[in-house]
Enzyme design. Structure first.
Site, PDB file in Angstrom:
ATOM      1  N   ARG A 128      23.902  14.678-122.164  1.00  0.00           N
ATOM      2  CA  ARG A 128      23.140  14.714-123.419  1.00  0.00           C
ATOM      3  C   ARG A 128      23.910  14.212-124.639  1.00  0.00           C
ATOM      4  O   ARG A 128      25.123  14.424-124.734  1.00  0.00           O
ATOM      5  CB  ARG A 128      22.679  16.155-123.687  1.00  0.00           C
ATOM      6  CG  ARG A 128      21.648  16.609-122.679  1.00  0.00           C
ATOM      7  CD  ARG A 128      21.309  18.079-122.813  1.00  0.00           C
ATOM      8  NE  ARG A 128      20.286  18.450-121.831  1.00  0.00           N
ATOM      9  CZ  ARG A 128      20.549  18.693-120.541  1.00  0.00           C
ATOM     10  NH1 ARG A 128      21.787  18.648-120.098  1.00  0.00           N
ATOM     11  NH2 ARG A 128      19.569  18.978-119.701  1.00  0.00           N
ATOM     12  N   HIS A 160      20.846  11.316-120.186  1.00  0.00           N
ATOM     13  CA  HIS A 160      21.028  10.349-119.103  1.00  0.00           C
ATOM     14  C   HIS A 160      20.513   8.943-119.444  1.00  0.00           C
ATOM     15  O   HIS A 160      19.845   8.294-118.630  1.00  0.00           O
ATOM     16  CB  HIS A 160      20.345  10.850-117.827  1.00  0.00           C
ATOM     17  CG  HIS A 160      21.002  12.063-117.209  1.00  0.00           C
ATOM     18  ND1 HIS A 160      22.329  12.384-117.392  1.00  0.00           N
ATOM     19  CD2 HIS A 160      20.501  13.048-116.399  1.00  0.00           C
ATOM     20  CE1 HIS A 160      22.618  13.486-116.700  1.00  0.00           C
ATOM     21  NE2 HIS A 160      21.533  13.921-116.120  1.00  0.00           N
ATOM     22  N   HIS A 210      24.466  10.481-109.820  1.00  0.00           N
ATOM     23  CA  HIS A 210      23.756  11.761-109.835  1.00  0.00           C
ATOM     24  C   HIS A 210      23.284  12.173-108.430  1.00  0.00           C
ATOM     25  O   HIS A 210      22.159  12.653-108.271  1.00  0.00           O
ATOM     26  CB  HIS A 210      22.582  11.680-110.809  1.00  0.00           C
ATOM     27  CG  HIS A 210      22.237  12.979-111.463  1.00  0.00           C
ATOM     28  ND1 HIS A 210      21.969  14.115-110.746  1.00  0.00           N
ATOM     29  CD2 HIS A 210      22.126  13.318-112.765  1.00  0.00           C
ATOM     30  CE1 HIS A 210      21.695  15.108-111.597  1.00  0.00           C
ATOM     31  NE2 HIS A 210      21.788  14.642-112.835  1.00  0.00           N
ATOM     32  N   ASP A 242      25.176  24.533-115.056  1.00  0.00           N
ATOM     33  CA  ASP A 242      24.812  23.210-115.555  1.00  0.00           C
ATOM     34  C   ASP A 242      25.792  22.913-116.682  1.00  0.00           C
ATOM     35  O   ASP A 242      25.412  22.775-117.834  1.00  0.00           O
ATOM     36  CB  ASP A 242      23.351  23.207-116.046  1.00  0.00           C
ATOM     37  CG  ASP A 242      22.832  21.803-116.329  1.00  0.00           C
ATOM     38  OD1 ASP A 242      23.622  20.851-116.259  1.00  0.00           O
ATOM     39  OD2 ASP A 242      21.623  21.678-116.626  1.00  0.00           O
ATOM     40  N   GLU A 261      28.887  15.666-111.029  1.00  0.00           N
ATOM     41  CA  GLU A 261      28.775  14.396-111.742  1.00  0.00           C
ATOM     42  C   GLU A 261      30.062  14.180-112.529  1.00  0.00           C
ATOM     43  O   GLU A 261      30.290  14.832-113.546  1.00  0.00           O
ATOM     44  CB  GLU A 261      27.580  14.446-112.695  1.00  0.00           C
ATOM     45  CG  GLU A 261      26.267  14.777-112.030  1.00  0.00           C
ATOM     46  CD  GLU A 261      25.259  15.393-113.016  1.00  0.00           C
ATOM     47  OE1 GLU A 261      24.902  14.749-113.998  1.00  0.00           O
ATOM     48  OE2 GLU A 261      24.854  16.552-112.797  1.00  0.00           O
TER      49      GLU A 261
HETATM   50  C1  GLA Z   1      22.220  17.010-115.391  1.00  0.00           C
HETATM   51  C2  GLA Z   1      21.856  17.854-116.549  1.00  0.00           C
HETATM   52  C3  GLA Z   1      20.828  18.838-116.131  1.00  0.00           C
HETATM   53  C4  GLA Z   1      19.611  18.123-115.589  1.00  0.00           C
HETATM   54  C5  GLA Z   1      20.017  17.218-114.468  1.00  0.00           C
HETATM   55  C6  GLA Z   1      18.871  16.363-114.010  1.00  0.00           C
HETATM   56  O1  GLA Z   1      22.931  17.695-114.457  1.00  0.00           O
HETATM   57  O2  GLA Z   1      22.958  18.514-117.123  1.00  0.00           O
HETATM   58  O3  GLA Z   1      20.477  19.662-117.208  1.00  0.00           O
HETATM   59  O4  GLA Z   1      19.002  17.378-116.601  1.00  0.00           O
HETATM   60  O5  GLA Z   1      21.062  16.389-114.860  1.00  0.00           O
HETATM   61  O6  GLA Z   1      17.722  17.088-113.768  1.00  0.00           O
END
Ligand code: GLA
Length: 372
Positions: A102, A127, A201, A272, A337
């Site tokens: 983000r 993304h 991803h 996350d 990631e």
């Molecule tokens: C990343 C983001 C998550 C989500 C995934 C895709 O990992 O941090 O919040 O958006 O991608 O769904």
């Protein structure tokens, strides 16, 4: 083409006519609505491991690898046909760009100018924006890499695309080595100063027949992480993982603490979060190690990047029909990631994601498979 590739490989091996790697196998994968042909490339090594890549989104479609009994299964989420990738909202297997994760309020400043990006995640840009690199048709060609079959994908992201400055030429090379490594080499150049954060991803489940990924045992080589606010934007602090559910320095089941009463886990709906790897500099080093006890499959993630986003598939809800019609449920896969930290353009203390004309961006990540 096949013959030229074999010849190339033979020449690379010093004129001894030993074929080092089978060339990638190419087949049609479909056509986009605007008539572009999309292909699927299958890389196979001598151990019988297969990796399939499509030039739609430069996405990893399949990773088929043996468990400790020698049973080969596909350990990544994805779709059987192009159509699934065109409609996908979860970024299954795709290359993410121009900016992985983000950017707050879809805005950042560079040399005194403010850039406004496409917002696709509340008020934030996620993304790469509305049409990120994951929805682009890349140019692809098989390559004669010495360490295994390989596919090179290139894409020109035009000045102003999704709000980002500069014409950016991006290249991604996937190689499947004889050591059961899927190696991803990213490079890029720009004609105007820009920001860039490329990642892959892929969603993994090392026991695809199992229910979820909560029994997988994880190590992340990180002493610190980047806590987030309610929009999943880093607050800028880099606290220690010690004494928190984010401490994966010793092997710990993913599910062991995921439901703990912890503010950060609540904000992330699970994990996350970006972890600050304790590696130094740009050497390719171990970032994470995952063991799946039932199958014995092991995944090691090595990278030149300073961070890794550990995501436990919290937003999967079974709505997207995947391979073989499978409904991918919440926490049925995890992502690691490799990346620079989210929202770095707005955090000058984070490692920089700026790329200037004349510079070459280069980044490497390796997903290495074995069993124990
Ligand atoms: C990343 C983001 C998550 C989500 C995934 C895709 O990992 O941090 O919040 O958006 O991608 O769904």
């Amino acid at each position: 083409m096949g013959f030229a590739l074999i010849l190339g490989l033979a020449l690379l091996s010093g004129g001894r006519f030993t074929v080092l790697a089978k060339p990638a196998q190419k087949m049609a994968f479909g056509k986009t609505a605007d008539g572009q042909d999309v292909e699927l490339y299958t890389l196979t090594n001598k151990n019988g491991m297969h990796v399939a890549i499509t030039n739609f989104g430069a996405s990893v479609v399949r990773i088929q690898v043996a468990d400790r009994q020698g049973q080969v299964e596909d350990v990544v989420l994805g779709y059987d046909a192009l159509d699934g990738y065109v409609r996908d909202q979860a970024y299954f297997g795709a290359v993410i760009g121009r900016y992985g994760n983000r950017i707050a309020a879809g805005k950042f400043m560079l040399d005194g100018s403010t850039y406004t990006l496409a917002r696709n995640n509340g008020e934030n840009s996620l993304h790469g924006g509305i049409k990120g690199f994951n929805k682009a048709v890349w140019k692809a060609r098989e390559m004669a890499a010495q360490d295994g079959p390989s596919v090179e994908l290139t894409y020109l992201s035009k000045d102003g695309e999704e709000g980002y400055p500069g014409n950016l030429s991006v290249k991604v090379v996937y190689t499947l080595t004889e050591r059961n490594e899927l190696k991803i080499d990213y490079s890029a150049t720009t004609d105007k100063k820009t920001v860039l954060n490329l990642t892959n991803h892929s969603y993994f489940n090392l026991n695809p027949g199992g229910r979820d990924i909560l029994q997988h045992v994880l190590v992340i080589y990180a002493d610190k992480y980047t806590p987030v606010d309610s929009g999943l934007i880093p607050t800028g602090e880099l606290p220690s993982v010690a004494g928190t559910p984010f401490d994966f320095r010793k092997p710990t089941a993913i599910g062991a603490r995921i439901e703990q009463d912890d503010e950060q886990l609540k904000l992330g709906h699970g994990y996350d979060h970006n972890f600050v790897l304790h590696k130094k500099g740009k050497a390719v080093e171990l970032a994470a190690r995952v063991v799946e006890p039932a199958t014995g499959r092991v995944l090691e993630v090595l990278t030149s990047e300073p961070g890794v986003q550990f995501y436990t598939g919290n937003f999967l809800d079974g709505s997207a029909r995947g391979k073989g019609g499978k409904e991918y449920q919440r926490r049925s896969a995890f992502c690691l990631e490799t990346q620079h930290f989210p929202d770095s353009p707005n955090h000058l203390k984070f490692p920089t994601t700026e790329l200037k004309p004349g510079e070459k961006y280069h980044s490497t990540t390796i997903y290495k498979f074995s069993t124990e």
